[in-house]
Design an enzyme around this catalytic site. Structure first.
Site, PDB file in Angstrom:
ATOM      1  CG  HIS A  50      -1.816   1.244   1.200  1.00 48.96           C
ATOM      2  ND1 HIS A  50      -2.981   1.294   0.472  1.00 48.96           N
ATOM      3  CD2 HIS A  50      -1.675   2.460   1.786  1.00 48.96           C
ATOM      4  CE1 HIS A  50      -3.527   2.487   0.620  1.00 48.96           C
ATOM      5  NE2 HIS A  50      -2.756   3.215   1.417  1.00 48.96           N
ATOM      6  CG  HIS A 105      -4.287   4.000  -9.486  1.00 47.98           C
ATOM      7  ND1 HIS A 105      -4.559   4.543  -8.253  1.00 47.98           N
ATOM      8  CD2 HIS A 105      -5.033   4.691 -10.373  1.00 47.98           C
ATOM      9  CE1 HIS A 105      -5.439   5.508  -8.379  1.00 47.98           C
ATOM     10  NE2 HIS A 105      -5.738   5.637  -9.656  1.00 47.98           N
TER      11      HIS A 105
HETATM   12  P1  5GP Z   1      -8.103   7.606 -10.186  1.00 43.03           P
HETATM   13  O1  5GP Z   1      -9.349   8.414 -10.406  1.00 43.03           O
HETATM   14  O2  5GP Z   1      -7.798   7.469  -8.724  1.00 43.03           O
HETATM   15  O3  5GP Z   1      -6.923   8.080 -10.989  1.00 43.03           O
HETATM   16  O4  5GP Z   1      -8.411   6.171 -10.754  1.00 43.03           O
HETATM   17  C1  5GP Z   1      -9.084   5.206 -10.020  1.00 43.03           C
HETATM   18  C2  5GP Z   1      -9.599   4.200 -11.003  1.00 43.03           C
HETATM   19  O5  5GP Z   1      -9.966   3.046 -10.287  1.00 43.03           O
HETATM   20  C3  5GP Z   1     -10.828   4.658 -11.787  1.00 43.03           C
HETATM   21  O6  5GP Z   1     -10.544   4.631 -13.188  1.00 43.03           O
HETATM   22  C4  5GP Z   1     -11.909   3.667 -11.388  1.00 43.03           C
HETATM   23  O7  5GP Z   1     -12.757   3.315 -12.457  1.00 43.03           O
HETATM   24  C5  5GP Z   1     -11.108   2.487 -10.885  1.00 43.03           C
HETATM   25  N1  5GP Z   1     -11.749   1.705  -9.868  1.00 43.03           N
HETATM   26  C6  5GP Z   1     -12.372   2.182  -8.752  1.00 43.03           C
HETATM   27  N2  5GP Z   1     -12.823   1.163  -8.005  1.00 43.03           N
HETATM   28  C7  5GP Z   1     -12.464   0.025  -8.645  1.00 43.03           C
HETATM   29  C8  5GP Z   1     -12.656  -1.360  -8.350  1.00 43.03           C
HETATM   30  O8  5GP Z   1     -13.235  -1.759  -7.344  1.00 43.03           O
HETATM   31  N3  5GP Z   1     -12.161  -2.253  -9.252  1.00 43.03           N
HETATM   32  C9  5GP Z   1     -11.503  -1.851 -10.389  1.00 43.03           C
HETATM   33  N4  5GP Z   1     -11.060  -2.813 -11.201  1.00 43.03           N
HETATM   34  N5  5GP Z   1     -11.306  -0.560 -10.687  1.00 43.03           N
HETATM   35  C10 5GP Z   1     -11.793   0.365  -9.830  1.00 43.03           C
HETATM   36 ZN    ZN Z   2      -3.937  -0.078  -0.723  1.00 42.89          ZN
END
Ligand code: 5GP
Ligand code: ZN
Length: 120
Positions: A50, A105
């Site tokens: 994490h 990520h």
């Molecule tokens: P961020 O907005 O933080 O850059 O990207 C987070 C990403 O995680 C988003 O594109 C969202 O669709 C994805 N995401 C959120 N929750 C989940 C989940 O439970 N499983 C998967 N596979 N993707 C997720």
């Molecule tokens: Zn985490």
């Protein structure tokens, strides 16, 4: 870096307690499909440990973690056949940049012509 966080969605994916379509994994990193794809192919590459965001890693951790994420992105791009045509890697760092999941990520977007220069 911290051990698995019980309230973190991506730590739960690493632990296997919530499902995800896993594409690749090794000792340090994992790639799985984004739940809400923003491109024909939309994967996420994460460190298994994490790490909330780019702001929470030390320079020495950064030198270890970021190459691992980009290495796995390269493998994903090869596996899915879009490495040569092109793809996009994005890290949203902190809320104003659109970070919504606070486990570091790398978005890997590809599989077709991407709109715009950065986002969708
Ligand atoms: P961020 O907005 O933080 O850059 O990207 C987070 C990403 O995680 C988003 O594109 C969202 O669709 C994805 N995401 C959120 N929750 C989940 C989940 O439970 N499983 C998967 N596979 N993707 C997720
Ligand atoms: Zn985490």
């Amino acid at each position: 870096m911290e051990p698995s966080q019980t309230d973190c969605i991506f730590c739960k994916i690493v632990a296997g307690t919530i499902p995800a379509k896993i594409i690749e994994q090794n000792e340090h990193a994992m790639a799985f499909l984004d739940l809400q794809p923003q491109a024909p192919f939309h994967g996420l590459v994460i460190p298994k440990m994490h790490v909330a965001s780019l702001n929470q890693i030390t320079p020495s951790e950064r030198r270890l973690i970021l190459p691992e994420l980009y290495e796995m992105a390269d493998q994903v791009a090869i596996k899915h056949g879009f490495r040569e045509d092109g793809y996009r890697c994005v890290i949203n760092n902190q809320a104003l940049a659109g970070q919504s999941v606070f486990h570091l990520h790398l978005h890997v977007l590809g599989g077709g012509k991407l709109k715009g220069s950065f986002g969708q």
